[in-house]
Enzyme design. Structure first.
Site, PDB file in Angstrom:
ATOM      1  N   ASP A   1     111.499 -12.242  83.222  1.00 32.79           N
ATOM      2  CA  ASP A   1     112.615 -12.048  84.143  1.00 32.79           C
ATOM      3  C   ASP A   1     112.138 -11.843  85.579  1.00 32.79           C
ATOM      4  OD1 ASP A   1     114.025 -12.248  81.856  1.00 32.79           O
ATOM      5  OD2 ASP A   1     114.669 -10.162  81.744  1.00 32.79           O
TER       6      ASP A   1
ATOM      7  N   SER B   1     119.636 -10.907  82.816  1.00 32.39           N
ATOM      8  CA  SER B   1     118.610 -10.212  83.579  1.00 32.39           C
ATOM      9  C   SER B   1     119.120  -9.452  84.796  1.00 32.39           C
ATOM     10  CB  SER B   1     117.557 -11.250  84.018  1.00 32.39           C
ATOM     11  OG  SER B   1     116.488 -10.628  84.610  1.00 32.39           O
ATOM     12  N   SER B   2     120.277  -8.801  84.632  1.00 30.30           N
ATOM     13  CA  SER B   2     120.813  -8.057  85.764  1.00 30.30           C
ATOM     14  C   SER B   2     119.938  -6.842  86.084  1.00 30.30           C
ATOM     15  CB  SER B   2     122.264  -7.623  85.498  1.00 30.30           C
ATOM     16  OG  SER B   2     122.349  -6.891  84.314  1.00 30.30           O
TER      17      SER B   2
HETATM   18  P1  NG1 Z   1     117.180  -9.686  78.818  1.00 36.11           P
HETATM   19  O1  NG1 Z   1     117.998 -10.594  78.033  1.00 36.11           O
HETATM   20  O2  NG1 Z   1     117.406  -9.847  80.288  1.00 36.11           O
HETATM   21  O3  NG1 Z   1     117.262  -8.270  78.379  1.00 36.11           O
HETATM   22  C1  NG1 Z   1     114.749  -9.545  77.656  1.00 36.11           C
HETATM   23  C2  NG1 Z   1     113.401  -9.264  78.309  1.00 36.11           C
HETATM   24  C3  NG1 Z   1     112.611 -10.572  78.544  1.00 36.11           C
HETATM   25  C4  NG1 Z   1     112.513 -11.379  77.252  1.00 36.11           C
HETATM   26  C5  NG1 Z   1     113.941 -11.607  76.690  1.00 36.11           C
HETATM   27  C6  NG1 Z   1     113.935 -12.326  75.352  1.00 36.11           C
HETATM   28  C7  NG1 Z   1     113.005  -7.479  79.969  1.00 36.11           C
HETATM   29  C8  NG1 Z   1     113.278  -6.978  81.340  1.00 36.11           C
HETATM   30  N1  NG1 Z   1     113.597  -8.628  79.607  1.00 36.11           N
HETATM   31  O4  NG1 Z   1     115.618 -10.141  78.601  1.00 36.11           O
HETATM   32  O5  NG1 Z   1     111.321 -10.265  79.029  1.00 36.11           O
HETATM   33  O6  NG1 Z   1     111.678 -10.762  76.313  1.00 36.11           O
HETATM   34  O7  NG1 Z   1     114.610 -10.367  76.505  1.00 36.11           O
HETATM   35  O8  NG1 Z   1     113.336 -13.584  75.467  1.00 36.11           O
HETATM   36  O9  NG1 Z   1     112.259  -6.843  79.235  1.00 36.11           O
END
Ligand code: NG1
Length: 412
Positions: A187, A134-135
């Site tokens: 996130d 989640s950067s």
């Molecule tokens: P990451 O792994 O940080 O890209 C994304 C989504 C989350 C969630 C996860 C899967 C964004 C900002 N982040 O996280 O909301 O759906 O994948 O569980 O959309």
């Protein structure tokens, strides 16, 4: 707040600010990355998740400007300095679009109705980029906290009341949709709502944040980055959005033969697991697997939250393993590297391991028996990193995931 946790990126951001702007910053916004313990690819279906904040994160050193512009550099290699006018539609693929999204989220939510100031800023981070930690949301939130600071809505050390923080997380999640993938609000919620020493059991319908203590004598989490980026601006982003569409399509089809109220949360609450499994079997591929993952992950997340409360690390580890298998087989978001890393973690003695975040590259979370962390790190280095030419994974690829606190505005 100026403890060991954020010291490195905060000092680096302050230094970068001084170098670039020739004066001291007025404040520093810090936003943590997160590890999702379980509840993967379900937040955009409105289903609960169980993440924790990392001590690693993004620091943004800033000073107010009188106009509505933002100039910001980052110490991250390969990223150009950005310059933008707030209020213009977020554009481009640089990190400036995340800062524009922060401003847009504040605007829509009416957070600073009478102030429009921008900032000069410098970002430094100790989170691996595009690693499923989640950067990008951390940049959005650091940008929002900096804007709240320069506009006098937040002072250093002050925290917003819980209800307001929840609303801010949803506003920023909505704004991030405008510039990135169509994820849920996990996130932004954990980044703003984290409680040190706790995981956060987040519900979206209705909106709720329930901190669950993580007993360090039973639960020790590590994050291992696979070394393969999950680039959401490229193929990984397209696959992600395709999964979001597929869960909606699966829901639409299931609705034709299962009566229930609106949405996945009601569907899961009103139908026993067996009935949901047979509903999955009636769907065409690949929607059957997508649906099966979502509804079984909902069950695993609820069970894992109970195991965490009960201190049952063995059962918790088993749900991690089952989640990975479901993400690999039914949701098809694992990679050969993530599978190898999960396998290596289990062989090294982890109680369970799974990909964390969106997958398609990125990282694994593993549950280590307390006291075995160093041995597991050494084993992973031997089995996974060295053969791939990564001799010193500590700090960059192997991160301690002790649950940490939320985003904050620090004095410079
Ligand atoms: P990451 O792994 O940080 O890209 C994304 C989504 C989350 C969630 C996860 C899967 C964004 C900002 N982040 O996280 O909301 O759906 O994948 O569980 O959309």
């Amino acid at each position: 707040m100026r403890g060991t946790a954020h010291t490195r990126p905060v000092a680096a951001a302050e230094r970068a600010f001084r170098e670039r702007f020739g004066r001291a910053p007025e404040g520093v916004a810090f936003a943590p990355g997160r590890v999702n313990l379980i509840g993967e690819h379900v937040d955009y279906c409105g289903l609960p998740v169980l993440p924790a904040a990392l001590s690693h994160g993004v620091a943004l050193a800033f000073a107010a400007r009188r106009d509505e512009r933002v100039r910001c550099r980052t110490t991250e290699p390969g990223f150009e300095e950005v310059a933008l006018t707030l209020g213009d539609a977020p554009a481009g693929t640089g990190f400036g679009r995340y800062l524009a999204a922060a401003a847009a989220g504040l605007e829509t939510g009416g957070w600073t109705p009478d102030a429009r100031a921008g900032f000069d800023g410098a970002i430094a981070s100790d989170l691996p980029v595009a690693a499923g930690l989640s950067s990008s949301s951390a940049v959005v939130i650091a940008g929002a906290v900096a804007l709240l600071g320069v506009r006098g809505r937040l002072t250093p050390g002050e925290t917003l009341p819980r209800a307001e923080t929840m609303r801010l997380a949803l506003d920023l999640a909505e704004a991030e949709h405008g510039v990135a993938i169509q994820g849920g609000a996990m996130d932004q919620s954990i980044c703003l709502g984290a409680v040190s020493g706790h995981a956060l059991h987040i519900t979206f319908e209705p909106s709720g944040w329930n901190p669950v203590p993580v007993d360090p004598s039973r639960f020790s989490f590590l994050v291992a980055y696979s070394g393969r980026r999950a680039d959401k601006a490229a193929a990984a982003g397209r696959i992600f959005d395709e999964r979001v569409r597929q869960t909606r399509e699966a829901y639409r089809l299931v609705r034709e033969f299962l009566p229930h109220a609106d949405g996945y949360p009601a569907l899961v609450a009103n139908h026993p697991a067996e009935e949901l499994r047979s509903a999955a079997d009636r769907l065409p591929a690949p929607l059957d697997g997508r649906f099966r993952h979502v509804v079984t992950e909902a069950g695993r997340t609820a069970a894992a939250a109970r195991h965490l409360e009960d201190g049952d690390a063995t059962a918790f580890g088993e749900t991690l393993d089952a989640s990975h298998e479901s993400l690999r087989r039914d949701y098809e978001v694992s990679t050969p590297e993530l599978d190898a890393l999960v396998e290596a973690a289990r062989s090294a003695g982890a109680r369970g391991a799974r990909l964390t975040g969106a997958g398609l590259g990125g990282s694994v979370v593993l549950l280590a028996p307390p006291g075995r962390e160093a041995a597991i790190r050494a084993d992973l280095t031997e089995r996974y990193y060295l053969p791939r030419g990564i001799p010193a994974p500590a700090g960059t690829h192997l991160l301690d995931a002790t649950p940490s606190g939320p985003a904050a505005l620090l004095p410079a």
